[in-house]
Design a protein around this motif. Structure first.
Motif, short mmCIF file in Angstrom:
data_model
loop_
_atom_site.label_atom_id
_atom_site.label_comp_id
_atom_site.label_asym_id
_atom_site.label_seq_id
_atom_site.Cartn_x
_atom_site.Cartn_y
_atom_site.Cartn_z
N ALA A 164 0.83 -1.20 0.00
CA ALA A 164 0.00 0.00 0.00
C ALA A 164 0.86 1.25 0.00
O ALA A 164 1.97 1.28 0.54
CB ALA A 164 -0.91 -0.01 1.23
N THR A 165 0.33 2.32 -0.61
CA THR A 165 1.02 3.59 -0.62
C THR A 165 0.79 4.34 0.70
O THR A 165 -0.12 4.02 1.47
CB THR A 165 0.52 4.47 -1.77
OG1 THR A 165 -0.89 4.70 -1.61
CG2 THR A 165 0.78 3.80 -3.11
N ARG A 166 1.65 5.32 0.94
CA ARG A 166 1.51 6.15 2.14
C ARG A 166 1.89 7.57 1.80
O ARG A 166 2.95 7.79 1.19
CB ARG A 166 2.41 5.63 3.26
CG ARG A 166 2.32 6.44 4.54
CD ARG A 166 3.25 5.89 5.61
NE ARG A 166 3.18 6.67 6.83
CZ ARG A 166 3.91 6.45 7.93
NH1 ARG A 166 4.78 5.45 7.91
NH2 ARG A 166 3.79 7.20 9.00
N PRO A 167 1.08 8.56 2.18
CA PRO A 167 1.47 9.96 1.96
C PRO A 167 2.76 10.27 2.71
O PRO A 167 2.98 9.77 3.82
CB PRO A 167 0.29 10.76 2.52
CG PRO A 167 -0.84 9.79 2.60
CD PRO A 167 -0.23 8.45 2.83
N PHE A 168 3.62 11.09 2.12
CA PHE A 168 4.88 11.43 2.77
C PHE A 168 4.71 12.51 3.83
O PHE A 168 5.68 12.88 4.50
CB PHE A 168 5.89 11.90 1.72
CG PHE A 168 6.57 10.76 1.00
CD1 PHE A 168 7.87 10.90 0.54
CD2 PHE A 168 5.92 9.56 0.78
CE1 PHE A 168 8.50 9.85 -0.12
CE2 PHE A 168 6.53 8.51 0.12
CZ PHE A 168 7.83 8.66 -0.34
N ASP A 169 3.48 13.00 4.02
CA ASP A 169 3.26 14.03 5.04
C ASP A 169 2.87 13.44 6.39
O ASP A 169 2.39 14.14 7.27
CB ASP A 169 2.20 15.03 4.58
CG ASP A 169 0.84 14.38 4.35
OD1 ASP A 169 0.69 13.17 4.59
OD2 ASP A 169 -0.09 15.09 3.91
N GLY A 170 3.08 12.12 6.54
CA GLY A 170 2.83 11.48 7.83
C GLY A 170 1.51 10.76 7.93
O GLY A 170 1.20 10.18 8.98
N GLY A 171 0.72 10.74 6.85
CA GLY A 171 -0.56 10.04 6.88
C GLY A 171 -0.39 8.53 6.93
O GLY A 171 0.71 7.98 6.82
N ALA A 172 -1.52 7.82 7.10
CA ALA A 172 -1.50 6.37 7.21
C ALA A 172 -1.35 5.73 5.84
O ALA A 172 -1.64 6.32 4.80
CB ALA A 172 -2.79 5.89 7.87
N TYR A 173 -0.87 4.47 5.82
CA TYR A 173 -0.82 3.70 4.59
C TYR A 173 -2.23 3.54 4.03
O TYR A 173 -3.19 3.31 4.77
CB TYR A 173 -0.21 2.32 4.84
CG TYR A 173 1.30 2.35 4.96
CD1 TYR A 173 2.10 2.40 3.82
CD2 TYR A 173 1.93 2.32 6.20
CE1 TYR A 173 3.48 2.43 3.92
CE2 TYR A 173 3.31 2.35 6.31
CZ TYR A 173 4.08 2.40 5.16
OH TYR A 173 5.45 2.43 5.26
N GLN A 174 -2.36 3.67 2.71
CA GLN A 174 -3.65 3.60 2.04
C GLN A 174 -3.85 2.19 1.49
O GLN A 174 -3.38 1.87 0.40
CB GLN A 174 -3.71 4.62 0.91
CG GLN A 174 -3.38 6.04 1.34
CD GLN A 174 -4.35 6.58 2.37
OE1 GLN A 174 -5.56 6.62 2.15
NE2 GLN A 174 -3.84 6.98 3.52
#
Length: 242
Positions: A164-174
């Protein structure tokens, strides 16, 4: 400013890329290309494109900044993408007759920017699939463990898994599109073949788009600037992802 592909990348280096999914190539971009790229990059930082944005988590110190598709609107980035050794290096590493430029990207971690780049691999972020797909990281500064040099898991491109991808701004894995969660690699680092390449200006790292990696924050007094490419070869196909 270019040489033949076989002179740029040896058979042993091609084999290392194919086997490990990542290889560090030293000094393939000369001082002229490095200075050309630094000036172009600092100009875009001062005047970002519509794709430019800060990607460090809100409220955290420093500047972790990215911009995309500069080659489409900026003559200096177009020259770097199309006239430098980028295409020859990618073709040689992928063993491909054709190279497609999917995107260029610039990444900057300014001094004292603790924001990390989380464990991930690049393929799920991109609109492409195939076995001949690679990224390229052109280092414009001295990158060390202290200033945020990436770590790579050798052989992870052969795991046959998509994370899964994850935003680099600290968000959770999508976790969507059937992608599986990223393992907690830091909890079991000894189980993985992890390598970190410290680079000098003009060095480049070529990685398969399925090679798992991350980068620490920049805790040094130096900038960490890089131009990054996403490239594909003979068997690439277009893919839409969520």
């Amino acid at each position: 400013m270019t040489m033949g592909a076989s002179a740029l990348v040896s058979d042993d280096q091609v084999n290392a890329f194919q086997r490990d999914g990542v290889v560090c190539l030293r000094g393939l971009f000369d001082t002229a290309w490095v200075e050309h790229s630094r000036k172009a990059m600092d100009r875009i930082i001062a005047n970002p494109t519509d794709e430019g944005m800060l990607i460090n988590p809100a409220g955290t110190p420093g500047r972790f900044e990215r911009d995309l598709f500069m080659w489409m609107s900026d003559d200096d980035f177009k020259a770097l993408a199309l006239e430098s050794p980028v295409g020859e290096i990618a073709a040689r590493c992928m063993k491909s007759e054709r190279v497609n430029l999917l995107a260029d990207m610039m990444l900057t971690k300014e001094p004292h920017t603790p924001a990390i780049s989380p464990w991930h691999h690049d393929l799920p972020y991109n609109w492409v699939d195939g076995s001949k797909v690679c990224g390229m990281w052109l280092s414009l500064d001295y990158a060390t463990a202290e200033s945020g040099a990436a770590e790579w898991i050798r052989g992870s491109h052969k795991w046959g898994r998509m994370f899964a991808t994850r935003p680099f701004d600290g968000g959770a894995y999508q976790v969507d599109d059937g992608l599986e969660p990223m393992p907690d690699i830091d909890a079991d680092r000894a189980s993985y073949d992890i390598v970190q390449y410290e680079t000098e200006p003009g060095d480049c790292i070529v990685n398969h788009l399925k090679t798992v990696h991350w980068a620490p924050g920049n805790h040094s007094e130096r900038r960490r600037r890089a131009v990054v490419y996403r490239l594909s070869g003979d068997d690439a196909v277009y893919v839409e992802r969520g």
